[in-house]
Design an enzyme around this catalytic site. Structure first.
Site, PDB file in Angstrom:
ATOM      1  N   LYS A 115      34.516   4.118  -7.505  1.00 55.49           N
ATOM      2  CA  LYS A 115      35.356   3.839  -8.677  1.00 55.49           C
ATOM      3  C   LYS A 115      35.990   5.140  -9.185  1.00 55.49           C
ATOM      4  O   LYS A 115      35.291   6.066  -9.589  1.00 55.49           O
ATOM      5  CB  LYS A 115      34.514   3.202  -9.790  1.00 55.49           C
ATOM      6  CG  LYS A 115      35.257   3.040 -11.127  1.00 55.49           C
ATOM      7  CD  LYS A 115      34.398   2.362 -12.200  1.00 55.49           C
ATOM      8  CE  LYS A 115      35.075   2.371 -13.570  1.00 55.49           C
ATOM      9  NZ  LYS A 115      34.241   1.785 -14.638  1.00 55.49           N
ATOM     10  N   LYS A 143      37.876   1.419 -26.680  1.00 57.85           N
ATOM     11  CA  LYS A 143      36.507   1.846 -26.978  1.00 57.85           C
ATOM     12  C   LYS A 143      36.459   2.558 -28.322  1.00 57.85           C
ATOM     13  O   LYS A 143      37.474   3.090 -28.768  1.00 57.85           O
ATOM     14  CB  LYS A 143      36.025   2.830 -25.901  1.00 57.85           C
ATOM     15  CG  LYS A 143      35.758   2.213 -24.545  1.00 57.85           C
ATOM     16  CD  LYS A 143      35.296   3.280 -23.560  1.00 57.85           C
ATOM     17  CE  LYS A 143      35.023   2.690 -22.182  1.00 57.85           C
ATOM     18  NZ  LYS A 143      33.886   1.761 -22.142  1.00 57.85           N
ATOM     19  N   ARG A 168      35.627  -3.145 -12.153  1.00 58.78           N
ATOM     20  CA  ARG A 168      35.499  -4.232 -11.176  1.00 58.78           C
ATOM     21  C   ARG A 168      36.864  -4.662 -10.647  1.00 58.78           C
ATOM     22  O   ARG A 168      36.969  -5.159  -9.536  1.00 58.78           O
ATOM     23  CB  ARG A 168      34.722  -5.397 -11.813  1.00 58.78           C
ATOM     24  CG  ARG A 168      35.391  -5.971 -13.026  1.00 58.78           C
ATOM     25  CD  ARG A 168      34.433  -6.781 -13.905  1.00 58.78           C
ATOM     26  NE  ARG A 168      33.568  -5.929 -14.734  1.00 58.78           N
ATOM     27  CZ  ARG A 168      32.637  -6.396 -15.542  1.00 58.78           C
ATOM     28  NH1 ARG A 168      32.419  -7.693 -15.628  1.00 58.78           N
ATOM     29  NH2 ARG A 168      31.894  -5.556 -16.259  1.00 58.78           N
TER      30      ARG A 168
HETATM   31  N1  BES Z   1      33.146   2.776 -17.617  1.00 53.68           N
HETATM   32  C1  BES Z   1      32.582   1.734 -18.402  1.00 53.68           C
HETATM   33  C2  BES Z   1      31.073   1.658 -18.262  1.00 53.68           C
HETATM   34  C3  BES Z   1      30.269   2.699 -18.967  1.00 53.68           C
HETATM   35  C4  BES Z   1      30.085   2.662 -20.327  1.00 53.68           C
HETATM   36  C5  BES Z   1      29.641   3.693 -18.254  1.00 53.68           C
HETATM   37  C6  BES Z   1      29.312   3.601 -20.963  1.00 53.68           C
HETATM   38  C7  BES Z   1      28.872   4.623 -18.883  1.00 53.68           C
HETATM   39  C8  BES Z   1      28.704   4.577 -20.239  1.00 53.68           C
HETATM   40  C9  BES Z   1      33.152   0.387 -17.965  1.00 53.68           C
HETATM   41  O1  BES Z   1      34.457   0.416 -17.551  1.00 53.68           O
HETATM   42  C10 BES Z   1      33.069  -0.516 -19.142  1.00 53.68           C
HETATM   43  O2  BES Z   1      33.688  -0.224 -20.108  1.00 53.68           O
HETATM   44  N2  BES Z   1      32.303  -1.597 -19.023  1.00 53.68           N
HETATM   45  C11 BES Z   1      32.128  -2.526 -20.084  1.00 53.68           C
HETATM   46  C12 BES Z   1      32.172  -3.911 -19.501  1.00 53.68           C
HETATM   47  C13 BES Z   1      32.264  -4.993 -20.537  1.00 53.68           C
HETATM   48  C14 BES Z   1      33.576  -4.904 -21.288  1.00 53.68           C
HETATM   49  C15 BES Z   1      32.133  -6.343 -19.859  1.00 53.68           C
HETATM   50  C16 BES Z   1      30.778  -2.254 -20.741  1.00 53.68           C
HETATM   51  O3  BES Z   1      29.827  -1.899 -20.041  1.00 53.68           O
HETATM   52  O4  BES Z   1      30.715  -2.359 -21.954  1.00 53.68           O
HETATM   53 ZN    ZN Z   2      35.137   2.144 -16.746  1.00 56.02          ZN
HETATM   54 MN    MN Z   3      35.803   0.243 -19.128  1.00 54.15          MN
END
Ligand code: BES
Ligand code: ZN
Ligand code: MN
Length: 493
Positions: free
Chosen positions: A262, A274, A348
């Site tokens: 990724k 975020k 994803r």
């Molecule tokens: N890159 C993030 C995941 C992440 C978050 C890694 C915090 C390390 C620390 C990913 O793209 C993401 O934002 N995932 C979301 C998915 C959700 C919206 C279904 C998550 O984990 O909140």
């Molecule tokens: Zn991400």
């Molecule tokens: Mn994300």
């Protein structure tokens, strides 16, 4: 920096520092015994006086009579691999602080399997610096130069090929791990998809058996990677789809192992933005890509006879008037349609198109690596990454590789039931579950739908790719696991 094997006797070897050990019960290692004898019981006397270190500590002795080395650094190690790994940073900080050029490690009989690889690996890891973006003083520059040319010696009584292999392994790991950490630490205004592609081109120049191909927007569109493209569309940074292939003539596998990383060079969340707190850390959202770079470098440096292909979808996830929004439906390269419920579930989306693209290699196995979910961080923290897959044998091989090199993972479930949570009333799949529970698993369940034509494993490295708590910085994980996996695949130790 590097460490080479050296045949010599401890008391007779000339050095700025000779590193010896005793255990936490006060028993001397072989070299310390020999040196004690040569110095007519100097260290036994020091032990009587209570001057030898206690477990986990070290003590320095100067100009010991009968010992050729100028200094002797005595380490006290309690049992197990952890003690050896933990003391390495302290040893390195002594060496670096005093700029000792010639350092001889007489630790060959420490009762830890593959002690050279454990200790030297930890030494390299602790010597890593990332100072490119700091104005550094002349003395810091000198230190960096000195570090680069520093060479240590691992003392042996006689030639041992296993130790030589272990030192070469640690050296390859260091090359890979440092690259992974550098890429991750590079700020996101520099580390863009285009820049990442340039790094791949530079890496390919370093190794003869490594080649690279970079696809730009036009070619990505021609492939109909609609899921990848919708993530990129909110940013002025154009996406790249990077392919690297390491194919030595003597490869043991005809069909390649494909690594997918990724490469979100910055993840703001997009329209589903975020919170501000700690958002800078989302520069590490290309940690999967960085680990794939590191693995390729390490495998090439170790000249392993394995055929490996790396696929890196690289994008930036930002909100804008052109950005993808919740409710949008996109068509992935596989033909499956995806309803975007949350633009922050972007990893994803870029991975699913890369997984479809992987089919053209008729791979022996596909392993994807991604900082995919916050939920995985909650589930496992930083000790272990999440491991998912559709083939128990592949998962077991990855699990065991991780155990062997202390770069650990833990197997997670992937039942059909989790897939239910990724259904959409309007498209073939939703990109996010409507509930937060089992977030790491539902993400993996989504990916599984694009990895049905081959053996596949998915590593959610969100908790392990960068440091948590105290300091900031990339960890280089899980390059050690991958190097070990490929070493085993190559049939080597
Ligand atoms: N890159 C993030 C995941 C992440 C978050 C890694 C915090 C390390 C620390 C990913 O793209 C993401 O934002 N995932 C979301 C998915 C959700 C919206 C279904 C998550 O984990 O909140
Ligand atoms: Zn991400
Ligand atoms: Mn994300």
């Amino acid at each position: 920096m590097n460490v080479i094997a050296k045949n010599a006797q401890a008391a007779k070897v000339g050095a700025d520092v000779l590193v010896l050990w005793l255990d936490d019960k006060g028993r001397f290692g072989e070299a310390l015994q020999a040196v004690d004898k040569a110095s007519e019981g100097y260290f036994s006397a020091r032990q009587q006086a209570g001057d030898l270190p206690e477990a986990g500590k070290w003590a320095l002795f100067h100009a010991v009579e009968g010992v050729k080395a100028a200094r002797v650094l005595v380490l006290c190690l309690s049992a197990g691999e952890g003690a050896l790994r933990q003391i390495a940073p302290a040893v390195w900080s002594q060496i670096a602080e005093h700029r000792w050029d010639k350092c001889v490690f007489a630790l060959q009989d420490v009762p830890v399997s593959r002690a050279a690889r454990v200790f030297v690996g930890a030494l390299y890891h602790s010597a890593y610096r990332f100072e490119q973006f700091k104005t550094i003083s002349d003395s810091d520059k000198k230190a960096a130069k000195w570090r680069k040319k520093w060479q240590g010696e691992w003392l042996l009584e006689k030639k041992e090929t296993q130790v030589e292999q272990d030192l070469a392994w640690a050296d390859a790991l260091n090359a890979g791990c440092s690259l992974t950490r550098d890429l991750g630490n590079t700020p996101p205004n520099v580390c863009t998809p285009r820049w990442l592609a340039e790094q791949a081109e530079q890496l390919a120049e370093q190794y003869e058996d490594l080649s690279v191909k970079v696809l730009k927007t036009k070619e990505i569109k021609a492939l109909e990677m609609g899921a990848l493209l919708c993530v990129a569309q909110g940013s002025v940074q154009e996406p790249r789809f990077i392919t690297m292939s390491y194919q030595p003539a003597k490869a043991v596998n005809k069909k390649p192992v494909v690594l997918v990383g990724k490469g979100v060079t910055f993840d703001s969340g997009g329209i589903s933005i975020k919170p501000a707190d700690g958002m800078d850390l989302m520069k590490y959202d290309m940690g999967g890509a960085a680990a794939v770079f590191g693995a390729m470098a390490a495998v090439a440096k170790a000249a392993l006879p394995v055929h490996v292909v790396a696929l890196i979808p690289a994008v930036e996830n930002l909100p804008s008037g052109a950005a993808v929004k919740p409710g949008d439906i996109v068509r992935s390269m596989s033909g499956k349609t995806i309803e975007i419920l949350n633009t922050d579930a972007e990893g994803r989306l870029i991975l699913c198109d890369a997984l479809t693209y992987a089919e053209r290699y008729e791979p022996q196995a596909v392993i994807d690596l991604a900082t995919l979910t916050g939920a995985c961080v909650i589930a496992l923290g930083s000790p272990r990454a999440g491991l998912f897959g559709n083939n128990a044998e592949l998962e077991q091989a990855l699990y065991l590789a991780g155990e062997a090199v202390h770069d650990r993972v833990w197997r997670m479930p992937l039942d059909e039931d989790y897939l239910e949570m990724m259904k959409s009333p309007f498209a073939d799949l939703a990109n996010a579950s409507s509930v937060r529970e089992a977030g790491a698993v539902t993400a993996a369940a989504f990916l599984s739908q694009f990895a049905q034509k081959y053996d596949w494993a998915h590593l959610d490295i969100a908790g392990v790719a960068w440091q948590r708590g105290g300091g900031k910085g990339g960890t280089g994980r899980p390059v050690a696991l991958l190097l070990e996996y490929f070493t085993r695949l190559a049939g080597k130790k």
